[in-house]
Design an enzyme around this catalytic site. Structure first.
Site, PDB file in Angstrom:
ATOM      1  N   CYS A 165       0.806  -1.218   0.000  1.00 40.68           N
ATOM      2  CA  CYS A 165       0.000   0.000   0.000  1.00 40.68           C
ATOM      3  C   CYS A 165       0.845   1.276   0.000  1.00 40.68           C
ATOM      4  O   CYS A 165       0.292   2.376  -0.056  1.00 40.68           O
ATOM      5  CB  CYS A 165      -0.955  -0.012   1.194  1.00 40.68           C
ATOM      6  N   HIS A 305      -1.818   7.827   6.782  1.00 40.03           N
ATOM      7  CA  HIS A 305      -2.186   6.569   6.117  1.00 40.03           C
ATOM      8  C   HIS A 305      -3.601   6.195   6.556  1.00 40.03           C
ATOM      9  O   HIS A 305      -4.392   5.743   5.735  1.00 40.03           O
ATOM     10  CB  HIS A 305      -1.180   5.482   6.493  1.00 40.03           C
ATOM     11  N   GLU A 316      -0.039   4.945  14.203  1.00 38.73           N
ATOM     12  CA  GLU A 316       0.338   6.157  13.466  1.00 38.73           C
ATOM     13  C   GLU A 316       0.196   7.409  14.329  1.00 38.73           C
ATOM     14  O   GLU A 316       1.049   8.299  14.301  1.00 38.73           O
ATOM     15  CB  GLU A 316      -0.499   6.296  12.191  1.00 38.73           C
ATOM     16  N   LYS A 337      -8.939   8.584   3.303  1.00 41.01           N
ATOM     17  CA  LYS A 337      -9.480   7.238   3.083  1.00 41.01           C
ATOM     18  C   LYS A 337     -10.889   7.103   3.663  1.00 41.01           C
ATOM     19  O   LYS A 337     -11.614   6.182   3.296  1.00 41.01           O
ATOM     20  CB  LYS A 337      -8.567   6.184   3.711  1.00 41.01           C
ATOM     21  N   HIS A 342      -9.609   2.608   0.615  1.00 39.83           N
ATOM     22  CA  HIS A 342      -8.175   2.348   0.535  1.00 39.83           C
ATOM     23  C   HIS A 342      -7.827   1.816  -0.854  1.00 39.83           C
ATOM     24  O   HIS A 342      -8.170   0.693  -1.201  1.00 39.83           O
ATOM     25  CB  HIS A 342      -7.785   1.335   1.613  1.00 39.83           C
ATOM     26  N   PHE A 402       1.859  -3.566   3.921  1.00 43.46           N
ATOM     27  CA  PHE A 402       2.194  -4.895   4.414  1.00 43.46           C
ATOM     28  C   PHE A 402       3.658  -5.183   4.092  1.00 43.46           C
ATOM     29  O   PHE A 402       4.146  -4.869   3.006  1.00 43.46           O
ATOM     30  CB  PHE A 402       1.318  -5.959   3.749  1.00 43.46           C
TER      31      PHE A 402
END
Length: 416
Positions: A165, A305, A316, A337, A342, A402
Site C-alpha cells: 500500500c 495513512h 500512526e 481514506k 483504501h 504490508f
C-alpha cells in the site's frame, strides 16, 4: 553536488468519488463517501460485501474495444489518470526532449483481475492450454508505466515499484530523488489498483482487514473512531508530474507546490501489523522533514495513512505524538481514506494529491464518519467531519504497507 529542486506541474486521478482531480477534490471538501454495496460481482459469500467502486466510469470512453481488451483494468486506470496529468502539465509539447521524461509507477497487486479470470477460465477448461496470449503482459505490474511511455513517447527511465500500500508513494520518492540528481527533467509518477474482485475481497476479508459494516457502507470507513472495524477497499489511479524547477520555469509550467523531502523505512516487525509504537512511521516522517530543511514545528498538516484499522490508526497517531511533541496539537491531521476507501498501491499518490491541493487551497479536507472518540488515540485536530480552512505552507503525506514499508513525503508552498 548541488541537488536540483522539484516541483509538481501536473495532476491526474480516477477515484471512487470523482473521475478527475477537480471532481475528487470537490467531493472531498463536501465529505462524500465513495462506499457502497459491491456491484462488480455477488459478494454474498464474504463477510465484507462493501467497497469503494468507481462511479460512472466507462472504459470505452477512453479506449476502443480492442485496446481495452488488451489491458487489465489497473492499466486502464493508469492510462486515464496519466492522461489527465500529462495534459495538465502540457507534456504533449513536441519541443520537449522525450529522452528526459521518465515514468515511475506503483502497484501493490497489478493485474490481479486478469490473473483471477484467466486462471479460473483455464481451470474450468480442463487440460486444454487456452491462456490468453495477453495474459502475461496484462498481469505484470511494470506494464502500466510501459503503456504510459509508449502512448506519449517518453524515452527516459521507466519502471514499476511494488511496496504494497506504499507503492505509489515509494514511486514518487524515487522520482523525486532521480530528478534531484539530474537523471531526467520530468517524471510521470503515481500508481493504480483494481482489486475489487472475489480474490481481492476474499483475501483481505479472510485476514479480518476489511470493514463488515454492510448495513451502512457510507459510514464504514471511520479512521480514528472508537468503533472502526477495518478498511474499505477502493480502486482507481492517481498521477503526479514531478519536474525540475528551472526546467518548469523555462517553459512557463503551472506549479502547484514543491516536493521537498521523503522518508523511507521498514518496521522489520511483522508481515502485516505495524510496529505498535509506530517506530518506522516516526522515522519516515523525521527523515522527510529533515531532508526538506524545514523544522518539525513548521508542519501544518499531515494526510495520514489512516486506514480505519484498529491497530494501524493507534500506531500512526503514537508516531505523530512522539515525533512532534506539543506541536502535534497544532497540526491538522486527516485521513481522506474515510471518503475514498483504501486504493492499496494507488493510495499514496492519491493522498499526496490531496495534500498538494490542501497546500494550494489552504484547506484541509475532513476525516468523515467520526462518531465516538477512541480513548487509545490522542485528541489531535483530526478535522473530523468538516474541512478546515487554514494556512498550509508545509505538509506531509504518509503511506504504509504490508511487509512493514513506511513512506512519508514532504511538500511545501512554492514561493519562487
Amino acid at each position: 553536488m548541488n541537488l536540483k529542486r522539484v516541483v509538481i506541474t501536473g495532476l491526474g486521478s480516477l477515484t471512487p468519488i470523482g473521475n478527475t482531480v477537480a471532481a475528487t477534490w470537490d467531493a472531498m471538501l463536501k465529505g462524500v463517501s465513495g462506499a457502497s454495496l459491491i456491484t462488480k460481482f455477488d459478494p454474498q459469500q464474504f463477510k465484507c460485501q462493501i467497497a469503494c467502486e468507481l462511479k460512472g466510469f466507462n472504459v470505452l470512453d477512453h479506449f476502443d474495444r480492442k485496446e481495452a481488451g488488451r489491458l487489465d483494468s489497473f492499466a486502464q486506470y493508469s492510462l486515464v489518470a496519466a492522461e489527465e496529468a500529462v495534459i495538465d502539465a502540457t507534456l504533449q509539447d513536441q519541443r520537449l526532449d522525450k529522452q528526459r521524461i521518465g515514468v515511475v509507477w506503483g502497484s501493490g497487486i497489478g493485474g490481479i483481475k486478469t490473473f483471477e479470470e484467466d486462471v479460473i477460465d483455464f481451470a474450468q477448461g480442463g487440460f486444454v492450454p487456452h491462456f490468453n496470449p495477453f495474459f502475461i503482459p496484462k498481469t505484470i505490474t511494470d506494464i502500466a508505466p510501459g503503456h504510459v511511455a509508449i502512448r506519449y513517447g517518453f524515452r527516459g527511465l521507466n519502471y514499476s515499484i511494488s511496496a504494497a500500500c506504499a507503492s505509489s508513494a515509494a514511486a514518487m520518492a524515487d522520482a523525486f530523488n532521480l530528478i534531484r540528481l539530474g537523471k531526467v527533467d520530468i517524471i510521470v509518477t503515481g500508481g493504480a489498483e483494481s482489486a475489487i474482485i472475489p480474490s481481492g475481497i476474499g483475501g483481505f476479508s479472510s485476514m479480518h482487514a476489511l470493514s463488515t459494516r454492510n448495513d451502512d457502507p457510507q459510514s464504514a470507513s471511520r479512521p480514528f473512531d472508537r468503533d472502526r472495524d477495518g478498511f474499505v477497499l477502493g480502486e482507481g489511479a492517481a498521477c503526479v508530474v514531478l519536474e525540475e524547477l528551472e526546467h518548469a520555469k523555462a517553459r512557463g509550467a503551472k506549479i502547484y507546490a514543491e516536493m521537498v523531502g521523503s522518508g523511507l523505512t521498514a518496521d522489520a516487525y511483522h508481515i502485516t501489523a505495524p510496529h505498535p509504537e509506530g517506530d518506522g512511521a516516526l522515522e519516515a516522517m523525521r527523515q522527510a522533514v529533515e531532508e526538506s530543511g524545514m523544522q518539525l514545528s513548521d508542519v501544518d498538516h499531515i494526510n495520514t495513512h489512516g486506514t480505519s484499522t484498529p491497530m494501524g490508526d493507534v500506531a500512526e497517531v503514537k508516531a505523530i505524538c512522539r515525533l512532534f511533541g506539543e506541536h502535534a496539537e497544532n497540526i491538522s491531521v486527516n485521513s481522506t481514506k474515510s471518503m475514498t476507501g483504501h486504493l492499496l498501491g494507488a493510495a499514496g499518490c492519491l493522498e499526496a494529491i490531496a495534500t498538494i491541493m490542501a497546500i494550494a487551497n489552504d484547506t484541509v479536507p475532513p476525516t468523515i464518519n467520526h462518531f465516538n472518540d477512541d480513548p487509545q488515540i490522542a485528541p489531535l485536530d483530526f478535522t473530523f467531519n468538516v474541512p478546515t480552512r487554514r494556512t498550509v505552507d508545509f505538509a506531509l503525506s504518509n503511506a504504509f504497507g504490508f511487509g512493514g514499508h513506511n513512506v512519508s513525503l514532504a511538500f511545501r508552498k512554492y514561493n519562487g
